[in-house]
Design an enzyme around this catalytic site. Structure first.
Site, mmCIF file in Angstrom:
data_model
loop_
_atom_site.group_PDB
_atom_site.id
_atom_site.type_symbol
_atom_site.label_atom_id
_atom_site.label_comp_id
_atom_site.label_asym_id
_atom_site.label_seq_id
_atom_site.Cartn_x
_atom_site.Cartn_y
_atom_site.Cartn_z
ATOM 1 N N GLU A 1 -11.491 -7.122 -1.144
ATOM 2 C CA GLU A 1 -10.765 -6.766 0.089
ATOM 3 C C GLU A 1 -11.569 -5.729 0.893
ATOM 4 O O GLU A 1 -12.131 -4.789 0.309
ATOM 5 C CB GLU A 1 -9.393 -6.179 -0.278
ATOM 6 C CG GLU A 1 -8.563 -5.787 0.938
ATOM 7 C CD GLU A 1 -7.243 -5.103 0.553
ATOM 8 O OE1 GLU A 1 -7.131 -4.602 -0.575
ATOM 9 O OE2 GLU A 1 -6.343 -5.067 1.413
ATOM 10 N N LYS B 1 -3.484 -10.512 6.042
ATOM 11 C CA LYS B 1 -2.656 -9.927 4.975
ATOM 12 C C LYS B 1 -1.204 -9.844 5.448
ATOM 13 O O LYS B 1 -0.917 -9.198 6.460
ATOM 14 C CB LYS B 1 -3.206 -8.542 4.641
ATOM 15 C CG LYS B 1 -2.540 -7.833 3.488
ATOM 16 C CD LYS B 1 -3.347 -6.571 3.142
ATOM 17 C CE LYS B 1 -2.789 -5.770 2.010
ATOM 18 N NZ LYS B 1 -3.702 -4.683 1.605
ATOM 19 N N CYS C 1 -4.631 -8.715 -1.520
ATOM 20 C CA CYS C 1 -4.224 -7.592 -2.370
ATOM 21 C C CYS C 1 -2.722 -7.474 -2.643
ATOM 22 O O CYS C 1 -2.177 -8.171 -3.474
ATOM 23 C CB CYS C 1 -4.778 -6.284 -1.828
ATOM 24 S SG CYS C 1 -4.624 -4.988 -3.106
HETATM 25 N N1 LIG Z 1 -5.079 -2.767 -1.019
HETATM 26 C C1 LIG Z 1 -3.815 -2.830 -1.365
HETATM 27 O O1 LIG Z 1 -3.026 -3.548 -0.785
HETATM 28 N N2 LIG Z 1 -3.463 -2.036 -2.401
HETATM 29 C C2 LIG Z 1 -2.118 -1.791 -2.757
HETATM 30 C C3 LIG Z 1 -1.980 -1.442 -4.174
HETATM 31 C C4 LIG Z 1 -1.744 -2.612 -5.049
HETATM 32 O O2 LIG Z 1 -1.217 -3.620 -4.576
HETATM 33 O O3 LIG Z 1 -2.059 -2.538 -6.232
#
Ligand SMILES: NC(=O)NCCC(=O)O
Length: 384
Positions: A119, A196, A233
């Site tokens: 990401e 996203k 993510c």
């Molecule tokens: N980049 C991101 O969405 N991180 C959030 C934390 C997670 O989903 O573990």
């Protein structure tokens, strides 16, 4: 031990569990054993020279009478940011381009057809800081920004589909920022982009300060190597997000991520794997590696002291199959390339065995959801 000194769960199991029992432990923890891929020795030599881990596994499917096997190789890349976060933006981007170029060379030698990076791969994960500059300067056009142009060259040179998750600036529509994955065809053309859908509001993941919730729905990209989708993510915590990509026909769903040990390491092996089982598809979970230190202190809103570092990104990228089997993870502390050979016929074979698409009762849930999202909805609780 939560940081770099613990290399991986797999190494730990291999070191401490007697071989006769290890087989059973792995059978329960990882499902049906994946075959180790016979990758070229020059690929291992190049990986060692470039100082990254290379692992390769194959998932088998049953032979069918009417369909030939549909074999495709995916590459998952996890990496540290090579330069400190206070280095000029253009230098950081360029160093990351060079790093990825070297890893993609090795992926090409391993016969990878589709590669996916982590990401926001062109930048440090600076959303914890809540500062705008210089971090918003890492945003680029998905259609013709320098990183997309760079990936187009890689795609064409290696006849490889490239999934490039970046911070996108949509210059045509008000300069708005998005967290986007650009999908570049093996021809070198931009096939499309996906954004996203779910933005974290947890811990130091202050991402809603920077970009908006995706507005492109759940696109699936038809490539010569299979139908692919990208669940970025934090979207992996949302079962409906995976489901919609699957309903649109995804056979492989990539999950490029940036997440830290204290928050999510115990969830990591479960979520993408469960999604592969529930949706009869392959899932590819990718996480960045290492610690990133920011120039200015920031607080975490928890009453504790201000600090300059986000936490430990624990790598551990892996691939799961629709039969619930999974590869071992890449290391928690090293850059790495995971190559996985998939027989996409396994998706329909698992669908025919478990029938989740047939038994899912989507029409019932559609009706119930339509009611449940109304502001005056009364939850269906039966009381004495
Ligand atoms: N980049 C991101 O969405 N991180 C959030 C934390 C997670 O989903 O573990």
């Amino acid at each position: 031990m939560a940081e770099a000194e613990w290399e991986s769960l797999e190494r730990c199991l291999e070191k401490h569990i007697p071989p006769a029992e290890l087989r059973n432990v792995k059978r329960v923890l990882y499902g049906k054993e994946t075959r180790k891929l016979d990758l070229p020795s020059r690929a291992f030599e190049a990986a060692s020279k470039e100082d990254f881990e290379l692992q390769g596994y194959a998932f088998e499917a049953a032979e069918e009478q009417l369909r030939p096997p549909r074999i495709t190789r995916v590459g998952l890349v996890q990496n540290r940011t090579p330069l400190p976060a206070d280095t000029p933006v253009a230098e950081q981007v360029s160093a990351l381009h060079r790093r990825i170029e070297a890893i993609v060379e090795v992926a090409a030698a391993c016969g990878v057809n589709i590669i996916c990076f982590q990401e926001a791969w062109t930048m440090p994960f600076a959303f914890c800081t809540r500062e705008k500059l210089p971090w918003t300067e890492f945003a680029e056009s998905a259609e013709d920004g320098p990183t997309t142009r760079f990936c187009q060259k890689l795609a064409k040179k290696h006849d490889m589909v490239v999934v490039s998750p970046i911070l996108e600036r949509d210059g045509e529509h008000g300069d708005v920022l998005w967290n986007t994955a650009v999908v570049i065809s093996n021809s070198g053309a931009v096939l499309g982009k996906t954004r996203k859908n779910h933005i974290p509001r947890v811990g130091d993941f202050n991402e809603s300060t920077y970009y908006m919730e995706g507005n492109l729905g759940h696109p699936v990209f038809q490539t010569p190597f299979g139908r692919i989708a990208v669940n970025i993510c934090y979207g992996r915590h949302h079962p409906l997000n995976w489901l919609m990509y699957s309903i649109n026909g995804a056979e492989i769903i990539f999950n490029p991520s940036a997440t830290i040990g204290a928050l999510s390491e115990s969830l990591w092996p479960v979520e993408a794997r469960n999604a592969a089982i529930a949706n009869h598809c392959f899932t590819c979970a990718i996480n960045r590696v290492g610690k990133e230190l920011f120039p200015n202190e920031f607080t975490s809103g928890d009453g504790k002291k201000a600090h300059r570092e986000f936490g430990y990104f624990y790598g551990s990228s892996y691939v799961s199959a629709p039969d619930g089997s999974r590869t071992p993870g890449l290391s928690r502390c090293q850059d790495g390339l995971l190559v996985a050979e998939l027989n996409l016929n396994l998706c329909r074979q698992m669908n025919d065995i478990w029938n989740f698409k047939m038994t899912g009762r989507f029409e019932m849930y559609a009706r119930e959801f339509a009611e449940a999202v109304k502001p005056n909805y009364t939850p269906n609780i039966v009381k004495e």
